[in-house]
Design a protein around this motif. Structure first.
Motif, PDB file in Angstrom:
ATOM      1  N   HIS A 189      -7.256   3.491  -5.923  1.00 10.93           N
ATOM      2  CA  HIS A 189      -7.563   4.236  -4.700  1.00 10.93           C
ATOM      3  C   HIS A 189      -8.251   3.306  -3.712  1.00 10.93           C
ATOM      4  N   LEU A 190      -7.742   3.268  -2.483  1.00  9.49           N
ATOM      5  CA  LEU A 190      -8.318   2.420  -1.445  1.00  9.49           C
ATOM      6  C   LEU A 190      -9.100   3.223  -0.415  1.00  9.49           C
ATOM      7  N   GLY A 191      -8.533   4.329   0.029  1.00 13.70           N
ATOM      8  CA  GLY A 191      -9.138   5.141   1.079  1.00 13.70           C
ATOM      9  C   GLY A 191      -8.118   6.130   1.601  1.00 13.70           C
ATOM     10  N   HIS A 192      -8.168   6.383   2.924  1.00  8.09           N
ATOM     11  CA  HIS A 192      -7.281   7.377   3.533  1.00  8.09           C
ATOM     12  C   HIS A 192      -6.761   6.886   4.874  1.00  8.09           C
ATOM     13  N   SER A 193      -5.656   7.460   5.299  1.00 10.89           N
ATOM     14  CA  SER A 193      -5.045   7.125   6.589  1.00 10.89           C
ATOM     15  C   SER A 193      -5.233   8.291   7.553  1.00 10.89           C
ATOM     16  N   PHE A 194      -5.559   7.943   8.807  1.00  6.78           N
ATOM     17  CA  PHE A 194      -5.759   8.941   9.846  1.00  6.78           C
ATOM     18  C   PHE A 194      -4.975   8.526  11.092  1.00  6.78           C
ATOM     19  N   ASP A 195      -4.728   9.460  11.965  1.00  4.31           N
ATOM     20  CA  ASP A 195      -3.942   9.201  13.177  1.00  4.31           C
ATOM     21  C   ASP A 195      -4.813   8.964  14.409  1.00  4.31           C
ATOM     22  N   ASP A 196      -5.996   8.403  14.215  1.00  2.00           N
ATOM     23  CA  ASP A 196      -6.894   8.160  15.342  1.00  2.00           C
ATOM     24  C   ASP A 196      -7.188   6.673  15.536  1.00  2.00           C
ATOM     25  N   GLY A 197      -6.223   5.842  15.161  1.00  2.00           N
ATOM     26  CA  GLY A 197      -6.386   4.397  15.315  1.00  2.00           C
ATOM     27  C   GLY A 197      -6.047   3.949  16.727  1.00  2.00           C
ATOM     28  N   PRO A 198      -6.054   2.639  16.961  1.00  2.00           N
ATOM     29  CA  PRO A 198      -5.785   2.102  18.304  1.00  2.00           C
ATOM     30  C   PRO A 198      -4.395   2.502  18.815  1.00  2.00           C
ATOM     31  N   ARG A 199      -4.368   3.155  19.968  1.00  2.00           N
ATOM     32  CA  ARG A 199      -3.088   3.594  20.551  1.00  2.00           C
ATOM     33  C   ARG A 199      -2.205   2.423  20.956  1.00  2.00           C
ATOM     34  N   GLU A 200      -2.837   1.313  21.326  1.00  2.00           N
ATOM     35  CA  GLU A 200      -2.048   0.155  21.791  1.00  2.00           C
ATOM     36  C   GLU A 200      -1.333  -0.561  20.644  1.00  2.00           C
ATOM     37  N   ARG A 232      -5.299   4.610  11.502  1.00  2.00           N
ATOM     38  CA  ARG A 232      -6.548   4.022  11.007  1.00  2.00           C
ATOM     39  C   ARG A 232      -6.542   4.150   9.502  1.00  2.00           C
ATOM     40  N   HIS A 233      -6.421   3.013   8.837  1.00  2.00           N
ATOM     41  CA  HIS A 233      -6.559   2.977   7.389  1.00  2.00           C
ATOM     42  C   HIS A 233      -8.045   2.774   7.135  1.00  2.00           C
ATOM     43  N   CYS A 234      -8.703   3.820   6.701  1.00  2.00           N
ATOM     44  CA  CYS A 234     -10.138   3.825   6.443  1.00  2.00           C
ATOM     45  C   CYS A 234     -10.321   3.450   4.966  1.00  2.00           C
ATOM     46  N   ILE A 235     -10.750   2.217   4.711  1.00  2.00           N
ATOM     47  CA  ILE A 235     -10.712   1.637   3.369  1.00  2.00           C
ATOM     48  C   ILE A 235     -12.120   1.379   2.844  1.00  2.00           C
ATOM     49  N   ASN A 236     -12.338   1.739   1.592  1.00  2.00           N
ATOM     50  CA  ASN A 236     -13.602   1.428   0.932  1.00  2.00           C
ATOM     51  C   ASN A 236     -13.698  -0.083   0.732  1.00  2.00           C
ATOM     52  N   GLY A 237     -14.775  -0.680   1.220  1.00  2.00           N
ATOM     53  CA  GLY A 237     -14.969  -2.117   1.047  1.00  2.00           C
ATOM     54  C   GLY A 237     -15.028  -2.519  -0.421  1.00  2.00           C
ATOM     55  N   ALA A 238     -15.525  -1.626  -1.287  1.00  2.00           N
ATOM     56  CA  ALA A 238     -15.617  -1.915  -2.730  1.00  2.00           C
ATOM     57  C   ALA A 238     -14.242  -2.074  -3.367  1.00  2.00           C
ATOM     58  N   ALA A 239     -13.200  -1.584  -2.709  1.00  2.00           N
ATOM     59  CA  ALA A 239     -11.839  -1.700  -3.242  1.00  2.00           C
ATOM     60  C   ALA A 239     -11.194  -3.022  -2.861  1.00  2.00           C
ATOM     61  N   VAL A 250       0.865  -1.181   0.000  1.00  2.00           N
ATOM     62  CA  VAL A 250       0.000   0.000   0.000  1.00  2.00           C
ATOM     63  C   VAL A 250       0.901   1.230   0.000  1.00  2.00           C
ATOM     64  N   GLU A 251       0.653   2.115  -0.946  1.00  2.00           N
ATOM     65  CA  GLU A 251       1.445   3.349  -1.013  1.00  2.00           C
ATOM     66  C   GLU A 251       0.630   4.521  -0.499  1.00  2.00           C
ATOM     67  N   LYS A 252       1.361   5.518  -0.008  1.00  2.00           N
ATOM     68  CA  LYS A 252       0.729   6.740   0.482  1.00  2.00           C
ATOM     69  C   LYS A 252       0.941   7.848  -0.531  1.00  2.00           C
ATOM     70  N   ASP A 253      -0.086   8.666  -0.686  1.00  2.00           N
ATOM     71  CA  ASP A 253      -0.032   9.826  -1.563  1.00  2.00           C
ATOM     72  C   ASP A 253      -0.776  10.944  -0.823  1.00  2.00           C
ATOM     73  N   VAL A 254      -0.802  12.112  -1.388  1.00  2.00           N
ATOM     74  CA  VAL A 254      -1.536  13.222  -0.785  1.00  2.00           C
ATOM     75  C   VAL A 254      -2.619  13.652  -1.751  1.00  2.00           C
ATOM     76  N   ASP A 255      -3.824  13.825  -1.241  1.00  2.00           N
ATOM     77  CA  ASP A 255      -4.875  14.388  -2.089  1.00  2.00           C
ATOM     78  C   ASP A 255      -5.459  15.621  -1.411  1.00  2.00           C
ATOM     79  N   TYR A 256      -5.914  16.537  -2.266  1.00  2.00           N
ATOM     80  CA  TYR A 256      -6.480  17.808  -1.814  1.00  2.00           C
ATOM     81  C   TYR A 256      -7.926  17.944  -2.292  1.00  2.00           C
TER      82      TYR A 256
END
Length: 160
Positions: A130-141, A146-153, A107-113
């Protein structure tokens, strides 16, 4: 004075255009799996095509993969590259399958605006889908991601 100002403005505009074109050429990546739009449309469902090839987003809580809890691997719906292991999936409550990490190197990371500010976009490293987006609110442990991924992908392959 007007001529000088006009020439200066024209030169400035042309230099901006040239830089933007150079940057877009730099970002162009060659993927291992390349297909025409017609080939992708034959291969994918309309929703999967919209998500993977047009960087769309499916409606939340519509993917059956949200509730998938069996052991296995989630692969790219376009090229079947393994993307996520079920052991890294968690319920984020957002309505999309969520994972705290991807299969390394797939999985590669890119930036979208697209919505007016920078977001970390996630793409299949094999076909560029395109799969979805990454956020910094995933499990701290674990990773805190949090990779928020479209199920259709994705497609799910149960562990044998």
């Amino acid at each position: 004075m007007r001529k000088i100002a006009s020439i200066f403005i024209l030169a400035f505009i042309m230099s901006c255009t040239g830089n933007a074109q150079e940057k877009s050429k730099e970002k162009k990546k060659n993927y291992k799996v390349v297909k025409t739009d017609a080939e992708w449309k034959k291969l994918l469902s309309p929703t999967a095509y919209y998500v993977l090839r047009e960087a769309g987003t499916e409606r939340p809580f519509t993917s059956p993969l949200n509730n998938e809890k069996k052991a296995g691997t989630f692969v790219c719906a376009g090229c079947k590259t393994p993307l996520y292991k079920s052991k890294h999936k968690f319920d984020s409550g957002t309505g999309w399958p969520s994972f705290d990490r991807a299969v390394k190197g797939n999985v590669e990371k890119d930036v979208d605006y697209k919505i007016g500010y920078a977001r970390t976009e996630l793409k299949c490293n094999t076909c560029g889908g395109h799969l979805g987006h990454s956020f910094d609110d995933g499990p701290r442990e674990t990773t805190g991601k949090r990779h928020c991924i479209n199920g259709a992908a994705l497609e799910f392959v149960p562990k044998k």
